[in-house]
Design a protein around this motif. Structure first.
Motif, PDB file in Angstrom:
ATOM      1  N   THR A   1      -2.023   3.937 -11.663  1.00 19.66           N
ATOM      2  CA  THR A   1      -3.453   4.180 -11.590  1.00 19.66           C
ATOM      3  C   THR A   1      -4.344   3.157 -10.796  1.00 19.66           C
ATOM      4  O   THR A   1      -5.075   2.640 -11.227  1.00 19.66           O
ATOM      5  CB  THR A   1      -3.982   3.955 -13.142  1.00 19.66           C
ATOM      6  OG1 THR A   1      -3.418   2.618 -13.606  1.00 19.66           O
ATOM      7  CG2 THR A   1      -3.387   4.955 -13.996  1.00 19.66           C
ATOM      8  N   ALA A   2      -3.424   2.730  -9.566  1.00 17.28           N
ATOM      9  CA  ALA A   2      -3.851   2.131  -8.752  1.00 17.28           C
ATOM     10  C   ALA A   2      -5.513   2.003  -8.411  1.00 17.28           C
ATOM     11  O   ALA A   2      -6.005   1.031  -8.152  1.00 17.28           O
ATOM     12  CB  ALA A   2      -2.942   1.838  -7.399  1.00 17.28           C
ATOM     13  N   GLU A   3      -6.010   3.179  -8.169  1.00 19.45           N
ATOM     14  CA  GLU A   3      -7.304   3.360  -7.708  1.00 19.45           C
ATOM     15  C   GLU A   3      -8.381   2.942  -8.735  1.00 19.45           C
ATOM     16  O   GLU A   3      -9.307   2.613  -8.404  1.00 19.45           O
ATOM     17  CB  GLU A   3      -7.545   4.787  -7.222  1.00 19.45           C
ATOM     18  CG  GLU A   3      -6.655   5.490  -6.086  1.00 19.45           C
ATOM     19  CD  GLU A   3      -7.025   4.454  -4.850  1.00 19.45           C
ATOM     20  OE1 GLU A   3      -8.116   4.490  -4.543  1.00 19.45           O
ATOM     21  OE2 GLU A   3      -5.986   4.183  -4.197  1.00 19.45           O
ATOM     22  N   THR A   4      -7.874   2.937  -9.850  1.00 20.61           N
ATOM     23  CA  THR A   4      -8.688   2.579 -11.070  1.00 20.61           C
ATOM     24  C   THR A   4      -8.603   1.052 -11.285  1.00 20.61           C
ATOM     25  O   THR A   4      -9.655   0.436 -11.518  1.00 20.61           O
ATOM     26  CB  THR A   4      -8.442   3.347 -12.449  1.00 20.61           C
ATOM     27  OG1 THR A   4      -8.655   4.658 -12.156  1.00 20.61           O
ATOM     28  CG2 THR A   4      -9.474   2.951 -13.513  1.00 20.61           C
TER      29      THR A   4
ATOM     30  N   HIS B   1       0.796  -1.373  -0.025  1.00 26.30           N
ATOM     31  CA  HIS B   1      -0.041  -0.059  -0.024  1.00 26.30           C
ATOM     32  C   HIS B   1       0.744   1.402  -0.186  1.00 26.30           C
ATOM     33  O   HIS B   1       0.356   2.366   0.120  1.00 26.30           O
ATOM     34  CB  HIS B   1      -0.942  -0.026   1.193  1.00 26.30           C
ATOM     35  CG  HIS B   1      -2.048  -1.217   1.107  1.00 26.30           C
ATOM     36  ND1 HIS B   1      -2.963  -1.298   0.368  1.00 26.30           N
ATOM     37  CD2 HIS B   1      -1.854  -2.215   1.930  1.00 26.30           C
ATOM     38  CE1 HIS B   1      -3.613  -2.448   0.619  1.00 26.30           C
ATOM     39  NE2 HIS B   1      -2.744  -3.032   1.746  1.00 26.30           N
TER      40      HIS B   1
ATOM     41  N   ARG C   1      -7.563  -1.281  -9.246  1.00 26.87           N
ATOM     42  CA  ARG C   1      -7.872  -2.155  -7.826  1.00 26.87           C
ATOM     43  C   ARG C   1      -9.148  -2.875  -8.086  1.00 26.87           C
ATOM     44  O   ARG C   1      -9.284  -3.937  -7.799  1.00 26.87           O
ATOM     45  CB  ARG C   1      -7.478  -1.457  -6.771  1.00 26.87           C
ATOM     46  CG  ARG C   1      -7.450  -2.364  -5.437  1.00 26.87           C
ATOM     47  CD  ARG C   1      -6.960  -1.588  -4.360  1.00 26.87           C
ATOM     48  NE  ARG C   1      -5.546  -1.397  -4.242  1.00 26.87           N
ATOM     49  CZ  ARG C   1      -5.179  -0.094  -4.171  1.00 26.87           C
ATOM     50  NH1 ARG C   1      -5.800   0.837  -4.400  1.00 26.87           N
ATOM     51  NH2 ARG C   1      -3.839   0.097  -4.181  1.00 26.87           N
TER      52      ARG C   1
END
Length: 396
Positions: free
Chosen positions: A140-143, A103, A145
């Motif tokens: 672009t982890a938030e998109t 994270h 994940r």
């Protein structure tokens, strides 16, 4: 000053200037390929709600780098379908696994690229843009994940596969071989028939590239082509100044396509030659007939080893006797009057031909036999020996 120039040379371009035609081919192909890929992605997506995302957004940015490789340098091992498809997909899987477990963005960035590179190398799918795929997943982890591991298959694998399909078609239409060409396996040859040309098998070429650590930059197929081109260039400069016209036989014994083999056998016996050229009624060269061709055609299993030519002559009594056109070799190496001696050596050393026809716009003007070649080499050798001796005499 010399050191400064060396530094500038080291920092300068490492690639030669491309031809305008190749530049246009690659650039236009890249644009067309990426545009078609966008169109195909739209077709393959399920209908989205009006408020849903634009399907074009499902394209991945590193696809631009993959496009550059597939269209501009299609012979590179890094651009091959296995490298691109597996490299991009496994890197996306690694990137998703990293953002699921790590994270801290600063740690995830370096870890994703490191693990992606390791996975590509283990799978022999090294593809530089794929490192950007894994890094892009973290950025672009938030998109990504919420999509989970499915992101690796759509859009990453889907985008790459569609682009590669376009690249295969475009490269072949524009004269480039893609996917990668594999080296031609040489057929078995009898002892003494290897000639001057080196016989390199695919595994040998691969081993050389791996030993020199060049296997990521050039494929075995292209190395085979380079060796062939270098050998040809060297042959052209061997014995510079000596050409076919200087050593060829001009007093020729020829046969016609319809001449019976018994008559051809008599010519072999009379003139003590081993190869005869076949010339058509229009004076154009058509092929070569050798003693081996006659023996292979007319000798029967129960024939005794002695008197082969005599048996060939007696075979003329048969009603259905073969003629020259039935046994001649039509595909043979030929030369012109200005062909260098080195090239002739190469042709005759291959073992498949006993003589090289010399043509002028398809018409036979001479022939270079192995005997002619040996005489020319002997003359060159004696000249090389006599030159120092004459120079020493003059000095005395």
């Amino acid at each position: 000053m010399t050191r400064f120039r060396a530094i500038l040379r080291a920092l300068g371009p490492a690639v030669g200037p491309p031809r305008l035609r190749e530049m246009l081919r690659a650039c236009i192909g890249s644009g067309v390929g990426l545009t078609l890929c966008v169109f195909l992605v739209r077709l393959t997506q399920l209908p989205l709600a009006a408020e849903g995302p634009d399907p074009t957004l499902l394209l991945i940015a590193p696809l631009g780098a993959t496009t550059m490789l597939a269209f501009a340098v299609p012979s590179s091992p890094l651009a091959q379908p296995w490298s691109a498809l597996v490299g991009n997909t496994v890197s996306a899987l690694v990137g998703v696994a990293v953002i699921m477990t790590v994270h801290e963005p600063w740690l995830a960035m370096g870890l994703s690229v490191t693990c992606a590179m390791l996975a590509m190398m283990l799978l022999r799918a090294t593809h530089p843009p794929a490192a950007g795929v894994s890094l892009g997943v973290v950025l672009t982890a938030e998109t990504v994940r919420p999509m989970g591991f499915s992101y690796a298959f759509s859009p990453v694998m889907l985008d790459t596969a569609l682009l590669l399909l376009v690249a295969v078609g475009y490269n072949r239409l524009t004269g480039r071989v893609y996917p990668f060409r594999q080296p031609i396996e040489h057929g078995p040859r009898d002892v003494g028939e290897a000639g001057l040309r080196p016989i390199m098998e695919g595994p040998d070429l691969t081993e050389i590239l791996q030993r020199l650590r060049l296997d990521a930059n050039i494929g075995a197929g292209d190395l085979a082509r380079l060796i062939e081109a270098a050998h040809q260039q060297a042959a052209e400069h061997l014995f510079d100044g000596v050409e076919s016209a200087q050593i060829m036989s001009r007093d020729l014994v020829i046969v016609h396509p319809a001449m019976p083999l018994s008559q051809i056998a008599a010519l072999f016996q009379l003139h003590k030659v081993r190869t005869l050229p076949v010339v058509g009624p229009d004076g154009m060269f058509e092929g070569l007939v050798s003693e081996t061709d006659l023996v292979r055609t007319l000798q029967k299993p129960d024939d005794k080893p002695n008197g082969v030519v005599s048996r060939l002559i007696r075979a003329g009594r048969d009603v259905a006797e073969p003629v020259a056109a039935d046994v001649m070799a039509r595909t043979v190496g030929t030369a012109s009057a200005v062909t260098p001696l080195g090239v002739l050596i190469d042709l005759l050393a291959e073992g498949g031909q006993m003589a090289v026809p010399v043509l002028d716009e398809g018409r036979l003007v001479g022939i270079v036999s192995r005997a002619d070649l040996i005489a020319a080499l002997a003359k060159a050798h004696h000249s090389a020996i006599e030159a120092p001796a004459n120079a020493q005499t003059a000095n005395d």
